[in-house]
Design a protein around this motif. Structure first.
Motif, PDB file in Angstrom:
ATOM      1  N   THR A 149       0.817  -1.211   0.000  1.00 35.24           N
ATOM      2  CA  THR A 149       0.000   0.000   0.000  1.00 35.24           C
ATOM      3  C   THR A 149       0.855   1.266   0.000  1.00 35.24           C
ATOM      4  O   THR A 149       0.583   2.201  -0.765  1.00 35.24           O
ATOM      5  CB  THR A 149      -0.944  -0.004   1.218  1.00 35.24           C
ATOM      6  N   HIS A 150       1.884   1.301   0.814  1.00 41.36           N
ATOM      7  CA  HIS A 150       2.710   2.510   0.895  1.00 41.36           C
ATOM      8  C   HIS A 150       3.539   2.709  -0.366  1.00 41.36           C
ATOM      9  O   HIS A 150       3.796   3.842  -0.771  1.00 41.36           O
ATOM     10  CB  HIS A 150       3.583   2.469   2.150  1.00 41.36           C
ATOM     11  N   ASP A 151       3.947   1.627  -1.005  1.00 40.11           N
ATOM     12  CA  ASP A 151       4.644   1.729  -2.292  1.00 40.11           C
ATOM     13  C   ASP A 151       3.691   2.288  -3.346  1.00 40.11           C
ATOM     14  O   ASP A 151       4.073   3.142  -4.147  1.00 40.11           O
ATOM     15  CB  ASP A 151       5.149   0.357  -2.746  1.00 40.11           C
ATOM     16  N   LEU A 152       2.469   1.787  -3.352  1.00 38.31           N
ATOM     17  CA  LEU A 152       1.464   2.259  -4.294  1.00 38.31           C
ATOM     18  C   LEU A 152       1.212   3.756  -4.099  1.00 38.31           C
ATOM     19  O   LEU A 152       1.179   4.530  -5.057  1.00 38.31           O
ATOM     20  CB  LEU A 152       0.164   1.474  -4.117  1.00 38.31           C
ATOM     21  N   PHE A 153       1.045   4.175  -2.859  1.00 36.92           N
ATOM     22  CA  PHE A 153       0.777   5.581  -2.577  1.00 36.92           C
ATOM     23  C   PHE A 153       1.954   6.457  -3.008  1.00 36.92           C
ATOM     24  O   PHE A 153       1.755   7.532  -3.561  1.00 36.92           O
ATOM     25  CB  PHE A 153       0.468   5.777  -1.086  1.00 36.92           C
TER      26      PHE A 153
END
Length: 159
Positions: free
Chosen positions: A55-59
């Motif tokens: 999720t944090h990579d995507l964001f």
């Protein structure tokens, strides 16, 4: 603030992220976080690439695709034992401040290299001065962190 790392607090086995004041009194600020968030921060600190974006990579990718930069993270408040944070984002249309959980904000900062700050009031409430520790105690904390990293796998976070 300096992101010291993620560790598991004993005996409760609760994960915390540990920040250290880089100036002033060098106070430590422990923030209890969830297991997935602890793993996300730890993976970023270790530079581990997961097979699929977390999720944090995507964001982080979305921010970049929209021309936004995470300028800084600020731990803004401690209210009823809950920490609050904000993201300062800059882009073509100016700067904006967005509310965030501290764990998510710190996970993003770990990926982008963005600075982390904490309001003085938060440090006054929850920060503490670390006693001078010898190298053995610091090595023990590092070993605990290494064990956490070795056991966590990207597959642990698949839905």
């Amino acid at each position: 603030m300096e992101l010291v790392g993620v560790r598991v607090e004993l005996p409760t086995q609760a994960p915390i992220v540990l920040l250290r004041e880089t100036g002033g009194e060098s106070r430590l600020l422990p923030i209890f976080i969830g297991g997935p968030e602890a793993a996300a921060i730890a993976l970023a600190l270790e530079g581990v690439d997961t097979p699929r974006p977390m999720t944090h990579d995507l964001f982080t990718s979305v921010l970049a695709d929209f021309g936004l930069e995470l300028q800084k993270v600020i731990v803004t408040e401690l209210k009823e034992r809950t920490f609050y944070a904000e993201l300062d984002l800059a882009g073509p249309s100016g700067t904006r401040r967005v509310s965030s959980r501290p764990s998510d904000a710190i996970a993003l900062a770990a990926r982008t290299g963005s600075p982390i700050f904490a309001d003085e009031e938060v440090l006054d409430q929850a920060g503490y001065r670390a006693e001078e520790s010898d190298g053995e105690e610091q090595e023990e904390v590092l070993e605990e962190f290494r064990n956490f990293i070795e056991k966590v796998r990207p597959e642990d976070f698949e839905s």
